[in-house]
Motif scaffolding. Sequence first.
Motif, PDB file in Angstrom:
ATOM      1  N   TRP A  39       0.817  -1.200   0.000  1.00 12.25           N
ATOM      2  CA  TRP A  39       0.000   0.000   0.000  1.00 12.25           C
ATOM      3  C   TRP A  39       0.858   1.261   0.000  1.00 12.25           C
ATOM      4  O   TRP A  39       0.425   2.312  -0.456  1.00 12.25           O
ATOM      5  CB  TRP A  39      -0.916  -0.019   1.220  1.00 12.25           C
ATOM      6  CG  TRP A  39      -1.806   1.180   1.337  1.00 12.25           C
ATOM      7  CD1 TRP A  39      -1.736   2.195   2.251  1.00 12.25           C
ATOM      8  CD2 TRP A  39      -2.922   1.501   0.492  1.00 12.25           C
ATOM      9  NE1 TRP A  39      -2.723   3.126   2.040  1.00 12.25           N
ATOM     10  CE2 TRP A  39      -3.471   2.712   0.953  1.00 12.25           C
ATOM     11  CE3 TRP A  39      -3.501   0.877  -0.614  1.00 12.25           C
ATOM     12  CZ2 TRP A  39      -4.577   3.311   0.349  1.00 12.25           C
ATOM     13  CZ3 TRP A  39      -4.598   1.476  -1.206  1.00 12.25           C
ATOM     14  CH2 TRP A  39      -5.121   2.677  -0.728  1.00 12.25           C
ATOM     15  N   LYS A  62       1.219  -0.350  -6.227  1.00 10.14           N
ATOM     16  CA  LYS A  62       0.446  -0.038  -5.036  1.00 10.14           C
ATOM     17  C   LYS A  62      -0.856  -0.816  -5.079  1.00 10.14           C
ATOM     18  O   LYS A  62      -1.562  -0.804  -6.093  1.00 10.14           O
ATOM     19  CB  LYS A  62       0.160   1.460  -4.967  1.00 10.14           C
ATOM     20  CG  LYS A  62      -0.686   1.872  -3.779  1.00 10.14           C
ATOM     21  CD  LYS A  62      -0.943   3.374  -3.768  1.00 10.14           C
ATOM     22  CE  LYS A  62      -1.826   3.771  -2.594  1.00 10.14           C
ATOM     23  NZ  LYS A  62      -2.076   5.244  -2.555  1.00 10.14           N
ATOM     24  N   ASP A  64      -4.315  -2.348  -2.541  1.00 12.31           N
ATOM     25  CA  ASP A  64      -5.054  -2.582  -1.306  1.00 12.31           C
ATOM     26  C   ASP A  64      -5.306  -4.081  -1.208  1.00 12.31           C
ATOM     27  O   ASP A  64      -6.239  -4.611  -1.818  1.00 12.31           O
ATOM     28  CB  ASP A  64      -6.378  -1.815  -1.322  1.00 12.31           C
ATOM     29  CG  ASP A  64      -7.242  -2.103  -0.096  1.00 12.31           C
ATOM     30  OD1 ASP A  64      -6.753  -2.800   0.829  1.00 12.31           O
ATOM     31  OD2 ASP A  64      -8.399  -1.656  -0.064  1.00 12.31           O
ATOM     32  N   SER A  66      -6.402  -5.853   1.122  1.00  7.12           N
ATOM     33  CA  SER A  66      -7.515  -6.298   1.960  1.00  7.12           C
ATOM     34  C   SER A  66      -8.776  -6.552   1.148  1.00  7.12           C
ATOM     35  O   SER A  66      -9.802  -6.956   1.697  1.00  7.12           O
ATOM     36  CB  SER A  66      -7.814  -5.251   3.043  1.00  7.12           C
ATOM     37  OG  SER A  66      -8.315  -4.052   2.475  1.00  7.12           O
ATOM     38  N   SER A  67      -8.710  -6.335  -0.162  1.00  3.40           N
ATOM     39  CA  SER A  67      -9.882  -6.537  -1.022  1.00  3.40           C
ATOM     40  C   SER A  67      -9.571  -7.526  -2.137  1.00  3.40           C
ATOM     41  O   SER A  67      -8.413  -7.684  -2.539  1.00  3.40           O
ATOM     42  CB  SER A  67     -10.325  -5.205  -1.642  1.00  3.40           C
ATOM     43  OG  SER A  67      -9.376  -4.753  -2.596  1.00  3.40           O
ATOM     44  N   GLY A  70      -8.186  -5.684  -5.151  1.00 10.27           N
ATOM     45  CA  GLY A  70      -6.831  -5.222  -4.895  1.00 10.27           C
ATOM     46  C   GLY A  70      -5.804  -6.313  -5.087  1.00 10.27           C
ATOM     47  O   GLY A  70      -4.730  -6.090  -5.663  1.00 10.27           O
TER      48      GLY A  70
END
Length: 267
Positions: A39, A62, A64, A66-67, A70
């Motif tokens: 991130w 970059k 995310d 947590s998804s 991502g």
Amino acid sequence: MKTNLAGKIVLITGAAKGIGRATALAFAAEGSQLALLDWDEGALAELKHEAEALGATVAVNKADLSSLSGVNDGIDSVLTIYGGKVDVLVNNVGSGAVRMFDDLTDEDWEATMQLNFMSYVRACRKILPMMRAQQSGVIINNASDLARQPEPCPLDYSASKAAVLAVTKGLARSEGPHIRVNAVAPGPIWTPFWTKSGGFAETMAKVHGMEPQAAVEHEMSLRQLPLNRLGTPEEVANVIVFMASDLASFVTSSVWGVDGGSIRSVI
């Protein structure tokens, strides 16, 4: 002894700092090619520069983690230059805070499991078809000594890492003989995980009513670590590189503790 990791494509999640960063540099020193997700875009850029100085080819993005999107989009982006091929997956991303059980909300539990556990599940689900097609690959999951020996807090973190071990063991059985799946279980390692604002050291200071460094030292005394210190990211990275290499070719379904002796069980 030779690791035979030169030219291998290594994907690392949570690569920008701490254990992830040390692991990326250790693979770069072995001549591996890197695909790095995190991130923290700025820290990723710095790591890319350092790894390239060691002669590595490096793709960063970059993401995310947590998804679901991502994880999937992040992996696609960094593997493009390697033709969708990957030899080693190091699931390393994770976070946590020192919170007592009664302070944890459903939202806290959900956030911890999404990042610390589901990111691993999603990355494995994305990568395994590639490894199956090439009939080779290594997956290494970063767990924790707290997965095997939980403390009163942080229980959400411990539970997420215990789940990581369950997936590690199950996949090692289902994906053999061509794909090896192992876990590393660090003990307390002095990383930004501890030192960052809101990290373990700061929150532990609140729990023990001490300054951060004193609180960490107090916690280590309570755990009675035989080596009587925190470990370094490089000490964990060395074990990860070994497990990914041909030197560990008969190692799968294992949990390797890098914990200063914190685990007392014989199993």
